[in-house]
Design a protein around this motif. Structure first.
Motif, PDB file in Angstrom:
ATOM      1  N   GLY A  49       0.894  -1.181   0.148  1.00 28.48           N
ATOM      2  CA  GLY A  49      -0.033  -0.012   0.021  1.00 28.48           C
ATOM      3  C   GLY A  49       0.938   1.220   0.132  1.00 28.48           C
ATOM      4  N   ILE A  50       2.231   1.053  -0.087  1.00 26.72           N
ATOM      5  CA  ILE A  50       2.988   2.537  -0.135  1.00 26.72           C
ATOM      6  C   ILE A  50       3.821   2.533  -1.415  1.00 26.72           C
ATOM      7  N   THR A  51       3.951   3.609  -2.086  1.00 24.92           N
ATOM      8  CA  THR A  51       4.899   3.788  -3.383  1.00 24.92           C
ATOM      9  C   THR A  51       5.796   4.750  -2.686  1.00 24.92           C
ATOM     10  N   GLY A  52       6.642   4.876  -3.772  1.00 28.19           N
ATOM     11  CA  GLY A  52       7.827   5.835  -3.567  1.00 28.19           C
ATOM     12  C   GLY A  52       8.983   5.438  -3.003  1.00 28.19           C
ATOM     13  N   TYR A  53      10.166   6.127  -3.294  1.00 28.90           N
ATOM     14  CA  TYR A  53      11.384   5.800  -3.182  1.00 28.90           C
ATOM     15  C   TYR A  53      11.814   5.697  -1.632  1.00 28.90           C
ATOM     16  N   GLY A  54      12.647   5.059  -1.191  1.00 29.60           N
ATOM     17  CA  GLY A  54      13.531   4.967  -0.058  1.00 29.60           C
ATOM     18  C   GLY A  54      12.633   4.267   1.103  1.00 29.60           C
ATOM     19  N   VAL A  55      13.172   4.198   2.330  1.00 30.85           N
ATOM     20  CA  VAL A  55      12.662   3.399   3.532  1.00 30.85           C
ATOM     21  C   VAL A  55      12.652   4.319   4.692  1.00 30.85           C
ATOM     22  N   SER A  56      12.812   5.487   4.615  1.00 32.65           N
ATOM     23  CA  SER A  56      12.898   6.478   5.787  1.00 32.65           C
ATOM     24  C   SER A  56      11.570   6.445   6.606  1.00 32.65           C
ATOM     25  N   GLY A  57      11.660   6.275   7.741  1.00 32.21           N
ATOM     26  CA  GLY A  57      10.524   6.634   8.678  1.00 32.21           C
ATOM     27  C   GLY A  57       9.419   5.497   8.614  1.00 32.21           C
ATOM     28  N   ARG A  58       9.400   4.552   7.787  1.00 34.96           N
ATOM     29  CA  ARG A  58       8.376   3.527   7.545  1.00 34.96           C
ATOM     30  C   ARG A  58       8.132   2.568   8.606  1.00 34.96           C
ATOM     31  N   GLY A  59       7.122   1.711   8.610  1.00 33.44           N
ATOM     32  CA  GLY A  59       6.824   0.819   9.580  1.00 33.44           C
ATOM     33  C   GLY A  59       7.473  -0.545   9.082  1.00 33.44           C
ATOM     34  N   PHE A  60       7.221  -1.511   9.633  1.00 33.55           N
ATOM     35  CA  PHE A  60       7.709  -2.810   9.391  1.00 33.55           C
ATOM     36  C   PHE A  60       6.536  -3.994   8.930  1.00 33.55           C
ATOM     37  N   PRO A  61       5.950  -3.990   7.920  1.00 38.60           N
ATOM     38  CA  PRO A  61       4.613  -4.628   7.643  1.00 38.60           C
ATOM     39  C   PRO A  61       4.909  -6.270   7.742  1.00 38.60           C
ATOM     40  N   PHE A  62       6.367  -6.743   7.649  1.00 38.90           N
ATOM     41  CA  PHE A  62       6.618  -8.085   7.608  1.00 38.90           C
ATOM     42  C   PHE A  62       7.578  -8.100   8.938  1.00 38.90           C
ATOM     43  N   TRP A  63       7.588  -7.248   9.605  1.00 42.48           N
ATOM     44  CA  TRP A  63       8.650  -7.243  10.998  1.00 42.48           C
ATOM     45  C   TRP A  63      10.345  -7.176  10.512  1.00 42.48           C
ATOM     46  N   PHE A  64      10.634  -7.621   9.449  1.00 43.68           N
ATOM     47  CA  PHE A  64      11.835  -7.347   9.032  1.00 43.68           C
ATOM     48  C   PHE A  64      12.262  -6.039   8.557  1.00 43.68           C
ATOM     49  N   TRP A  65      13.446  -5.552   8.842  1.00 50.40           N
ATOM     50  CA  TRP A  65      13.837  -4.332   8.669  1.00 50.40           C
ATOM     51  C   TRP A  65      14.446  -4.164   7.239  1.00 50.40           C
ATOM     52  N   PRO A  66      14.332  -3.027   6.555  1.00 47.65           N
ATOM     53  CA  PRO A  66      14.806  -3.167   5.090  1.00 47.65           C
ATOM     54  C   PRO A  66      16.518  -3.227   5.108  1.00 47.65           C
ATOM     55  N   VAL A  67      16.876  -3.790   4.121  1.00 49.82           N
ATOM     56  CA  VAL A  67      18.375  -3.871   3.659  1.00 49.82           C
ATOM     57  C   VAL A  67      19.150  -2.428   3.739  1.00 49.82           C
ATOM     58  N   VAL A  68      20.329  -2.470   4.104  1.00 51.81           N
ATOM     59  CA  VAL A  68      20.863  -0.910   3.721  1.00 51.81           C
ATOM     60  C   VAL A  68      22.123  -1.193   2.928  1.00 51.81           C
ATOM     61  N   TRP A  69      22.360  -0.016   2.284  1.00 51.64           N
ATOM     62  CA  TRP A  69      23.538  -0.045   1.183  1.00 51.64           C
ATOM     63  C   TRP A  69      24.812   0.923   1.715  1.00 51.64           C
ATOM     64  N   SER A  70      25.499   1.093   1.005  1.00 53.02           N
ATOM     65  CA  SER A  70      26.837   1.707   1.545  1.00 53.02           C
ATOM     66  C   SER A  70      26.636   3.365   1.794  1.00 53.02           C
ATOM     67  N   ASP A  71      27.221   3.984   2.705  1.00 48.64           N
ATOM     68  CA  ASP A  71      27.381   5.382   2.786  1.00 48.64           C
ATOM     69  C   ASP A  71      27.602   5.995   1.562  1.00 48.64           C
ATOM     70  N   THR A  72      28.291   5.491   0.797  1.00 45.72           N
ATOM     71  CA  THR A  72      28.838   5.998  -0.694  1.00 45.72           C
ATOM     72  C   THR A  72      27.474   6.193  -1.505  1.00 45.72           C
ATOM     73  N   ALA A  73      26.829   5.092  -1.581  1.00 49.18           N
ATOM     74  CA  ALA A  73      25.654   5.147  -2.492  1.00 49.18           C
ATOM     75  C   ALA A  73      24.727   5.975  -1.999  1.00 49.18           C
ATOM     76  N   ALA A  74      24.472   6.284  -0.699  1.00 50.88           N
ATOM     77  CA  ALA A  74      23.331   7.022  -0.085  1.00 50.88           C
ATOM     78  C   ALA A  74      23.964   8.492  -0.411  1.00 50.88           C
ATOM     79  N   GLU A  75      25.303   8.946  -0.486  1.00 50.25           N
ATOM     80  CA  GLU A  75      25.684  10.155  -0.781  1.00 50.25           C
ATOM     81  C   GLU A  75      25.487  10.659  -2.368  1.00 50.25           C
ATOM     82  N   ARG A  76      25.577   9.409  -3.036  1.00 52.55           N
ATOM     83  CA  ARG A  76      25.228   9.429  -4.574  1.00 52.55           C
ATOM     84  C   ARG A  76      23.610  10.026  -4.637  1.00 52.55           C
ATOM     85  N   GLN A  77      22.912   9.273  -3.928  1.00 54.53           N
ATOM     86  CA  GLN A  77      21.370   9.147  -4.168  1.00 54.53           C
ATOM     87  C   GLN A  77      20.701   9.191  -2.627  1.00 54.53           C
ATOM     88  N   PRO A  78      20.329  10.269  -2.219  1.00 49.09           N
ATOM     89  CA  PRO A  78      19.733  10.360  -0.716  1.00 49.09           C
ATOM     90  C   PRO A  78      19.136   9.267  -0.624  1.00 49.09           C
TER      91      PRO A  78
END
Length: 217
Positions: A49-78
């Motif tokens: 039921g949620i569209t859009g980019y990124g995982v910031s501030g979201r709930g945990f509909p399956f309990w599992f946390w989202p994967v995380v990428w490198s700081d370098t990737a986040a600097e290139r693409q917030p």
């Protein structure tokens, strides 16, 4: 909170609010079902039921946390910033730290190589399910146990290699050599780059279907 997850389970159950004193207090957790498992190639997909980019501030509909990428990737693409969930080795993560497994095609030309990235318990479970379902297509050099996800390793899965996210972006299937130019584009409407025409489609389909049917919920 949830204490266990089951391979091939249906998921569901009620959604709860995480209580005070727990990580991410006040956010919702649970309720996601097997039929809601698929995302797409974008980080932040696979949330029911949620569209859009990124995982910031979201709930945990399956309990599992989202994967995380490198700081370098986040600097290139917030929107690739998942730092609120800690680093890949965070042991507070539901199911354990981020791990990966490598699945290599046994067809000699080309030697298509996939990675599955998720928490330790999920990757351990998926290795068994994939070995049971896809062994016909797998090289013997494919993973038999998980290895820690080192975000800074040159050989580690990268966000632009993602071909499918699942389970609220807590599982991702990546393809070596694939470079989705949409991942780091500033144009939000850019379409995904096509997958390589010479990849092993039999293994790709088997992996995708097995993960969707078997990933623990």
């Amino acid at each position: 909170g949830k204490s266990s997850a089951t391979a091939y389970g249906d998921g569901g159950g009620e959604s709860v609010v995480i209580p005070d004193g727990q990580p991410f207090a006040g956010r919702s957790a649970g309720g996601g079902t097997r039929g809601q498992i698929y995302g797409n190639r974008t980080y932040g997909s696979g949330y029911p039921g949620i569209t859009g980019y990124g995982v910031s501030g979201r709930g945990f509909p399956f309990w599992f946390w989202p994967v995380v990428w490198s700081d370098t990737a986040a600097e290139r693409q917030p929107y690739l910033n998942g730092s609120e969930y800690g680093n890949a080795s965070n042991t507070s993560r539901f199911g354990g730290p981020l791990m990966e497994a490598t699945f290599i095609s046994n067809s000699s030309s080309p030697n298509t190589t996939f990675h599955v990235l998720s928490d330790n318990s999920t990757v351990t479970s998926l290795i068994q399910s994939i070995d049971a379902n896809c062994s016909h297509y797998l090289s013997s050099s494919s993973s038999s146990s998980p290895t820690p996800f080192d975000v800074n390793s040159a050989n580690a899965p990268q966000p632009e290699q993602a071909i499918q996210y699942y389970r609220a972006s807590s599982v991702v299937l990546t393809l070596d050599g694939y470079n989705n130019s949409a991942t780091f584009s500033s144009n939000a409407n850019m379409i995904d780059s096509p997958l390589p025409s010479n990849m092993d489609m039999n293994l790709s389909v088997c992996l995708n279907q097995t993960i969707a049917q078997a990933v623990p919920l």
